[in-house]
Design a protein around this motif. Sequence first.
Motif, mmCIF file in Angstrom:
data_model
loop_
_atom_site.group_PDB
_atom_site.id
_atom_site.type_symbol
_atom_site.label_atom_id
_atom_site.label_comp_id
_atom_site.label_asym_id
_atom_site.label_seq_id
_atom_site.Cartn_x
_atom_site.Cartn_y
_atom_site.Cartn_z
ATOM 1 N N VAL A 163 0.819 -1.209 0.000
ATOM 2 C CA VAL A 163 0.000 0.000 0.000
ATOM 3 C C VAL A 163 0.859 1.268 0.000
ATOM 4 C CG1 VAL A 163 -1.736 1.299 1.283
ATOM 5 C CG2 VAL A 163 -1.878 -1.196 1.160
ATOM 6 N N ASP A 164 1.874 1.279 0.858
ATOM 7 C CA ASP A 164 2.629 2.522 1.017
ATOM 8 C C ASP A 164 3.793 2.645 0.049
ATOM 9 O OD1 ASP A 164 2.266 2.081 4.595
ATOM 10 O OD2 ASP A 164 0.946 3.053 3.141
ATOM 11 N N VAL A 165 4.463 1.541 -0.236
ATOM 12 C CA VAL A 165 5.647 1.654 -1.088
ATOM 13 C C VAL A 165 5.287 1.486 -2.557
ATOM 14 C CG1 VAL A 165 7.885 0.636 -1.613
ATOM 15 C CG2 VAL A 165 7.137 0.834 0.762
ATOM 16 N N LEU A 166 4.610 0.386 -2.872
ATOM 17 C CA LEU A 166 4.242 0.167 -4.266
ATOM 18 C C LEU A 166 3.034 0.993 -4.665
ATOM 19 C CD1 LEU A 166 4.637 -3.695 -4.687
ATOM 20 C CD2 LEU A 166 6.198 -1.889 -5.388
ATOM 21 N N LYS A 167 2.366 1.540 -3.675
ATOM 22 C CA LYS A 167 1.196 2.376 -3.898
ATOM 23 C C LYS A 167 0.102 1.685 -4.696
ATOM 24 C CE LYS A 167 3.448 6.709 -3.030
ATOM 25 N NZ LYS A 167 3.947 6.216 -1.745
ATOM 26 N N ARG A 168 -0.156 0.424 -4.347
ATOM 27 C CA ARG A 168 -1.281 -0.259 -4.983
ATOM 28 C C ARG A 168 -2.432 -0.247 -3.986
ATOM 29 N NH1 ARG A 168 1.026 -2.628 -9.900
ATOM 30 N NH2 ARG A 168 3.118 -1.761 -9.720
ATOM 31 N N LYS A 169 -3.601 0.207 -4.469
ATOM 32 C CA LYS A 169 -4.725 0.298 -3.549
ATOM 33 C C LYS A 169 -5.674 -0.870 -3.667
ATOM 34 C CE LYS A 169 -4.121 4.205 -1.305
ATOM 35 N NZ LYS A 169 -2.667 4.175 -1.409
ATOM 36 N N GLY A 248 0.593 -13.374 -18.627
ATOM 37 C CA GLY A 248 1.294 -12.136 -18.970
ATOM 38 C C GLY A 248 0.770 -10.951 -18.183
ATOM 39 N N TRP A 249 0.319 -11.202 -16.980
ATOM 40 C CA TRP A 249 -0.307 -10.145 -16.181
ATOM 41 C C TRP A 249 0.757 -9.511 -15.303
ATOM 42 C CZ3 TRP A 249 -4.047 -11.194 -11.548
ATOM 43 C CH2 TRP A 249 -4.680 -10.000 -11.180
ATOM 44 N N ASP A 250 0.945 -8.237 -15.460
ATOM 45 C CA ASP A 250 2.046 -7.580 -14.792
ATOM 46 C C ASP A 250 1.609 -6.964 -13.479
ATOM 47 O OD1 ASP A 250 4.247 -4.780 -15.675
ATOM 48 O OD2 ASP A 250 4.412 -6.377 -14.173
ATOM 49 N N VAL A 251 1.508 -7.775 -12.453
ATOM 50 C CA VAL A 251 1.216 -7.238 -11.128
ATOM 51 C C VAL A 251 2.207 -7.872 -10.142
ATOM 52 C CG1 VAL A 251 -1.230 -6.702 -11.319
ATOM 53 C CG2 VAL A 251 -0.503 -9.037 -10.845
ATOM 54 N N PRO A 252 2.554 -7.165 -9.092
ATOM 55 C CA PRO A 252 3.480 -7.751 -8.126
ATOM 56 C C PRO A 252 2.783 -8.813 -7.272
ATOM 57 C CG PRO A 252 2.755 -5.606 -7.363
ATOM 58 C CD PRO A 252 2.154 -5.791 -8.720
ATOM 59 N N ILE A 253 3.549 -9.809 -6.884
ATOM 60 C CA ILE A 253 3.070 -10.805 -5.933
ATOM 61 C C ILE A 253 3.836 -10.575 -4.645
ATOM 62 C CG2 ILE A 253 2.987 -13.262 -5.361
ATOM 63 C CD1 ILE A 253 2.697 -13.898 -8.266
ATOM 64 N N ALA A 387 20.683 -15.838 0.336
ATOM 65 C CA ALA A 387 20.196 -14.531 0.788
ATOM 66 C C ALA A 387 19.607 -13.751 -0.385
ATOM 67 C CB ALA A 387 21.327 -13.744 1.432
ATOM 68 N N PHE A 388 18.803 -12.744 -0.050
ATOM 69 C CA PHE A 388 18.095 -11.960 -1.071
ATOM 70 C C PHE A 388 18.455 -10.492 -0.972
ATOM 71 C CE2 PHE A 388 14.987 -15.200 -2.204
ATOM 72 C CZ PHE A 388 14.955 -16.009 -1.077
ATOM 73 N N ASN A 389 18.144 -9.763 -2.067
ATOM 74 C CA ASN A 389 18.188 -8.306 -2.002
ATOM 75 C C ASN A 389 16.891 -7.797 -1.415
ATOM 76 O OD1 ASN A 389 20.602 -8.258 -3.292
ATOM 77 N ND2 ASN A 389 19.750 -7.844 -5.319
ATOM 78 N N LEU A 390 16.973 -6.624 -0.801
ATOM 79 C CA LEU A 390 15.746 -5.998 -0.351
ATOM 80 C C LEU A 390 14.911 -5.634 -1.559
ATOM 81 C CD1 LEU A 390 16.901 -3.660 2.539
ATOM 82 C CD2 LEU A 390 15.866 -5.926 2.652
ATOM 83 N N ALA A 391 13.606 -5.633 -1.372
ATOM 84 C CA ALA A 391 12.729 -5.297 -2.482
ATOM 85 C C ALA A 391 12.910 -3.829 -2.860
ATOM 86 C CB ALA A 391 11.289 -5.561 -2.078
ATOM 87 N N PRO A 392 12.701 -3.503 -4.129
ATOM 88 C CA PRO A 392 12.938 -2.121 -4.567
ATOM 89 C C PRO A 392 12.002 -1.141 -3.879
ATOM 90 C CG PRO A 392 11.882 -3.408 -6.294
ATOM 91 C CD PRO A 392 12.289 -4.367 -5.228
#
Lengths: 396, 285, 601
Positions: A163-169, A248-253, A387-392
């Motif tokens: 909600v706050d970072v990716l700003k998806r409502k 081909g749906w471009d949404v974050p999971i 280990a992983f990178n932090l999400a953008p």
Amino acid sequence: MAITRRQALASVGAAALASGLAKPAIAAKDPILIGYLPALTGPSSSTGVGINRGIQLAVQEINAAGGVDGRQLELITRDTQSDPTKAVNGAAELTHGQKVSAVFGPVNSGESLAVVPLLARANTPQIHPCWVDTLTDPKKYPMCFRNAPTNQQIGGAANHYVVDVLKRKKVAVVSDTTGYGTASVNTYVPMLKAKGADVVYQGNVDAANPDLKPELLRMQSAGAEAIMPWSVNAGFLSRIINTRGQMGWDVPIVGQTTLGSGQTQALLEKPEYWAKVYPNNFRPVCYAAGGKLSDRTNAFLDRLKSAKIDMGDTLLWWIALGYDSPRMIAEAMKNVGTEPEQIVGYLNKLKEFPGVYGDIAFTADKHDGYPDNEVVMVEANSLKDGAFNLAPGYGA
Amino acid sequence: MVESIVSTGLAIGCIYALIAITYNVMFSASRVFSFTAGTLGMLGGVLGSLFIARMGMPVAAGFLLALAGGAVLGIVTEIVAVRPVLKSLDQHLYVLSTLALALMIQQFTAIEWSTEPQPFPRLFDIARGGFDQQIWLPMLACAVVIVGLELLYRHTLIGHAILAIAEDNFAARALGLPERSLRVASFALAGVIGALAGFAGGEMLLAFFANAPMLTFYGFVPVALGGMGNNRGAVVAGLLLGLFQQTANFLVGGIFASVAVFTVFIIVLLVRPEGLAGVTFQRRV
Amino acid sequence: MDTQATQLRPSRPNVLGSVSTFSATLPFLALLLVGISLPLFGGGYWGVIATRACVYWVLVSGLNLVVGFGGQIAIGWVALLTLGAYTTSVLVAGTVTPALPPYLALAIAAVVGAIFGLIIGLPALRLRTFYFAITTLGFATIVTQVALAWQSVTGGGVGVAGPIFPEPFASQWGFYYFCFGFAAICTWMTANIAASRFGRALTAIRDAEVAAEASGISKSALLGTVFLFSGAVAAVAGGLFAALQSYITPDAFTLDLSILFFIAILIGGRGSILGPLLGTILLTVLPEFAAPLVAWSTFLYAVLLLVIVLAIPGGIAEILDFKNRRPLESDRAIIPRPELLEPLLGAPPDAGALTLDEVALSFGGVRAIDGLDLEIRPGQVHGLIGPNGSGKTTTLNVISGYYAPQRGAVRLNGAALPVFARHRRAHMRIARTFQTPRIVGSASVLQNVMIGGTIDGEGTFVESLLSLPRHRRDEATLRDTAMLALAAVGLERLAPVRADRLQHSELRFTEIARALMLRPAFLLLDEPAAGLSAEEIERLGALILAIARAGTGVLVVEHHPDLIFDICHHVTVLNLGKILAAGTPAGIRAHREVVNAYLGA
């Protein structure tokens, strides 16, 4: 003076009871028994298997360094098989039979819910890494501590990211039909709504269902801008990722940590499907901005490599959590001994236990030891050496 | 949406139909239902994944070995769980012996293979999407089996012999037909069909030990509804079941979908115990 | 009749020596003692395991009646454990209703369990074995899914806290004794049922369903009652389970648990109480003995089940059945005592005749019976002979109610018999035997004969459950009457022997003894002489004549013309469903067509 038969029986009975109640005198070099209730087999065993690798390593290291005050640590393991009834049996054996000084586990919430009251009745300190919120209650269960985040913390971090970072409502929240899945959805949907998000889809899907396309199509037609899956089932999570890719749906999971596990990766149809998948994870075991791990974590990875511990099919943080737990218990015992009240007293004042997985702190009123700000979201396809990178955009 | 539900429904319906045929072939040869039918389906997927993905064999070799594994399990079922109890007076021991055998194999698989679903290899290196191989492989397998069984039963001597044993055991034996060998052969055939179902459906269902109880139930529903021993009824019922299940999944969600399937199954069975296409048959005294 | 029966009770020693009731109860007493004294030598850990075994046994004891005695393959009974656990917990937690005291909640759970036990069990009356087994699995899944979905009531995935029973049952040992008490009561109750006409009737339904019907046993009524009881105790076990676990979630009610319950009964042996009790204890305790065993526990249960099914179908009970290992005498003779028939059968019935009027029945295109007239009068023996396929057994089956005549009717005293009401025939005092003896192999000869007297019992199921006086009177009377019947047919010395050890001829006479328990006005015998030696056939003939003299009308279907000509007052000869000839034996013997078609020159 003649003793009546009843008196004789009574005294025999009393002696038997007394010997049962008396604490066994611990010789100075006897091992310290620590009970351990992992789910190593059964349907929900992936967490347990990962944690187990860390625990075994930690106990080996502690013992190689001389143990606690010259006493070796002995792990008494009872596999719960992901079954609460076996967990209860195991807990009974560890406390009444083996008389362990402390218990780590169970690692699955359903089992912990049954075991916590039993360990409390047996006056045994317990540390567990389960997420379900109700699993700690300092008033009711003063000896039970959690060295992992709560569902609230996990959901909070994920919801914050969406909600706050990716700003998806507009959000789609989906889980499988297990207890954990349904409980998560129930907790997280109100939290999302409280943040002002619009939950356009909410559903429980049978994890064995081979075709999730209708579900994702529904999410799409409801206008979802992000998918949040909550499940530990790698098959289920991989199907969601694969279907999104096929469409081909471009949404974050964004969601459960298992989205980033080796098991999920193995089930992906195409490696590129793993893009824009953000599972939760924990800052201490992630690459910071410069692509570097903390020194503590690097040292830990070196130890894992030299102990030839495999990370490819599990998650680093599970291993790290497993590694930290007996060290925390050993630390407590080094400081105050093995009496339950002493251990609990020590933990209640624990300011900062420097774990690889995270810095744990407890107070008498707060038995959830994991710090909020170390729960982070990461990028699944940045997996390297466990280990992983932090999400953008993850600046918070 | 509809297209997806229909295609997946038909594909998975074909898998259920194949397992139903497995039940039927075993039933025809012995008048006994075996709990191992669903386990055969599971093994088809697990063995396929083991041979091709884990051990790196070529697809054709892995395929044949998986089918061979199914045949072996079919024969083992006959020898261990069916033959000994056919002789006894108690008609219902077969339920227990086949249940025991099925459980043993499932548990062994769970412990030795994995309790988590494992990937099943992509069989043909064609791009995904559209009418994908996940969808048409089970359909192809189903069609091949139906045609193959038809040819076997109607046009070969051995097929006629199997039908004879099924229809009138005593008369067939009186004619000198080797009942035992034919039964073993039927169970081997059933094993192959079951393994084929699991293999063809492997990519969709993944290699997962818990497919066994799922297929045991969902593979039996077409048998019950289509009439026991009736392969055509089983196929129709299987396809309908697949479609119904996917539709229910979509309309009411995962939990209620399985409740819906079970409830409909139980109600239909209570109304018509011999199945929708079955025949009532009684001579008990 | 009672005094005469007891006076005439044979005093010869039976073949296996006397069977002491004390030796039968000894194992139970031993277990009781061990259980009561457990806190003295077992620690808290074994206390938890023992509590769990008691809780499981409460469920298994009821399921034992369904599976072990009734032969219904109910694999999914964990559904009732789930129902009971959730009902009790939710009622005590007070989330849906005001919080109820735990005992009341447990009682309500028992009622809910009874209702659902009936619902889940009823398909057994319509479906064949394998189908029923699958539907019970379906129910188990449905209940778990509903528990998961109905979050407002059950807490969904997070579950709900289990009930805590008030002192003195709140402490660990207190709760153990609470569960132990239930386990002991359930053992007592189900043992009472096992030794009652209901228990025997259940085994009859399991192993000899047609004989059960012929003895007047209503499968639906009996199974319905047993499902109610079994559901109730399973739900009580659920409430206790929830208290033991302190907290229940849907994932605690696994299919593995259902399989455990089911396998415990099979390993223990069907038709036994002690066997499944030991089986439950074994399966609960076994995984605790070795930690690595835990992961393999279900595999081991399955192996045990397979071994039992293949090698020792009788299970632990068969292993412990020492008295049936003693060898039987090798030269046993069946010597009926016809003088005992009068006190057994009582006063001659005043029924009219049993007649078939123009009865016709076809199967598809085949005319099995074509216009058959037959009259069986009380006190007379009527023989029915003919070649194979002439319709003899079909005639018997029409009279018994297996088939409805397409034309004509079967009448008793002028009134048409209701078709298909097979188990009503016994109430009309029409008894029969079967072409192949239908016997409960694992029961004793005496118990098999007592099955014949089931409908004479007056006590209800509950009275048997609690061993109330009327039940005990019923049992004593039945036992005496059955011994009398066995003496009448000449088998009283084999009374305690397990029926599957008997020779074929002895089984035939056992069936007759069982049929006589109905004090039949009409007795239908289906090829009673098949497999008998010449001497035995003679004795059989004398017995049949004596039965007729006592007032019963007997219809004998036979292949042995000598027997028929010796004992029958009337003979009907069938050929291809039609009457070829009918009349006195002398007339038939001389009848030209009969000689040609059937008797030979």
